[in-house]
Scaffold this motif. Sequence first.
Motif, short mmCIF file in Angstrom:
data_model
loop_
_atom_site.label_atom_id
_atom_site.label_comp_id
_atom_site.label_asym_id
_atom_site.label_seq_id
_atom_site.Cartn_x
_atom_site.Cartn_y
_atom_site.Cartn_z
N THR A 177 0.83 -1.21 0.00
CA THR A 177 0.00 0.00 0.00
C THR A 177 0.86 1.25 0.00
O THR A 177 0.61 2.19 -0.77
CB THR A 177 -0.93 -0.01 1.22
OG1 THR A 177 -1.74 -1.19 1.18
CG2 THR A 177 -1.81 1.22 1.25
N LEU A 178 1.87 1.29 0.85
CA LEU A 178 2.75 2.46 0.92
C LEU A 178 3.48 2.69 -0.40
O LEU A 178 3.55 3.82 -0.89
CB LEU A 178 3.76 2.28 2.06
CG LEU A 178 4.72 3.44 2.28
CD1 LEU A 178 3.95 4.70 2.64
CD2 LEU A 178 5.71 3.09 3.37
N ARG A 179 4.00 1.62 -1.00
CA ARG A 179 4.70 1.77 -2.28
C ARG A 179 3.76 2.26 -3.37
O ARG A 179 4.15 3.08 -4.21
CB ARG A 179 5.33 0.45 -2.69
CG ARG A 179 6.54 0.09 -1.85
CD ARG A 179 7.19 -1.17 -2.30
NE ARG A 179 7.69 -0.99 -3.67
CZ ARG A 179 8.28 -1.93 -4.36
NH1 ARG A 179 8.45 -3.13 -3.82
NH2 ARG A 179 8.70 -1.71 -5.58
N SER A 180 2.51 1.80 -3.36
CA SER A 180 1.54 2.23 -4.36
C SER A 180 1.22 3.71 -4.20
O SER A 180 1.13 4.44 -5.19
CB SER A 180 0.25 1.41 -4.24
OG SER A 180 0.50 0.06 -4.50
N VAL A 181 1.03 4.14 -2.97
CA VAL A 181 0.73 5.55 -2.72
C VAL A 181 1.89 6.44 -3.15
O VAL A 181 1.70 7.46 -3.83
CB VAL A 181 0.39 5.78 -1.23
CG1 VAL A 181 0.35 7.25 -0.89
CG2 VAL A 181 -0.94 5.12 -0.89
N LEU A 182 3.10 6.05 -2.78
CA LEU A 182 4.27 6.84 -3.15
C LEU A 182 4.48 6.87 -4.66
O LEU A 182 4.81 7.92 -5.23
CB LEU A 182 5.51 6.31 -2.44
CG LEU A 182 5.52 6.45 -0.92
CD1 LEU A 182 6.75 5.78 -0.33
CD2 LEU A 182 5.42 7.89 -0.50
N LYS A 183 4.29 5.75 -5.32
CA LYS A 183 4.43 5.70 -6.78
C LYS A 183 3.36 6.56 -7.45
O LYS A 183 3.65 7.26 -8.42
CB LYS A 183 4.34 4.24 -7.26
CG LYS A 183 4.50 4.08 -8.74
CD LYS A 183 5.90 4.35 -9.20
CE LYS A 183 6.04 4.00 -10.66
NZ LYS A 183 7.37 4.27 -11.17
N GLY A 184 2.14 6.52 -6.92
CA GLY A 184 1.07 7.35 -7.47
C GLY A 184 1.39 8.83 -7.37
O GLY A 184 1.15 9.59 -8.30
N ARG A 185 1.94 9.23 -6.23
CA ARG A 185 2.33 10.64 -6.06
C ARG A 185 3.41 11.02 -7.06
O ARG A 185 3.37 12.11 -7.63
CB ARG A 185 2.82 10.88 -4.64
CG ARG A 185 1.75 10.88 -3.61
CD ARG A 185 2.32 11.14 -2.25
NE ARG A 185 1.28 11.06 -1.23
CZ ARG A 185 1.51 11.15 0.06
NH1 ARG A 185 2.73 11.33 0.50
NH2 ARG A 185 0.51 11.05 0.91
#
Length: 55
Positions: A34-42
Motif C-alpha cells: 500500500t505504501l509503495r503504491s501511494v508513493l508511486k502514485g504521487r
Amino acid sequence: MAFDSLTAFLAMGNYGAYVWSAYGISFVAIAVITLRSVLKGRKVRAELRQRYLRD
C-alpha cells in the motif's frame, strides 16, 4: 466461547506462533504494498503535472 482465556486464545492450541506470525507477515506485506503504491502514485502525478506545465 471457544477459548477459556486470553492466554489460551493467543496460544491457539500451541499453534499460536504460526498463526500470529502469519498474520504479522501478511499485515507487513499489505502495508508495504500500500505504501509503495501511494508513493508511486504521487510520483507519477507529479511527473504528469510537470509534463503538462512544460507543454
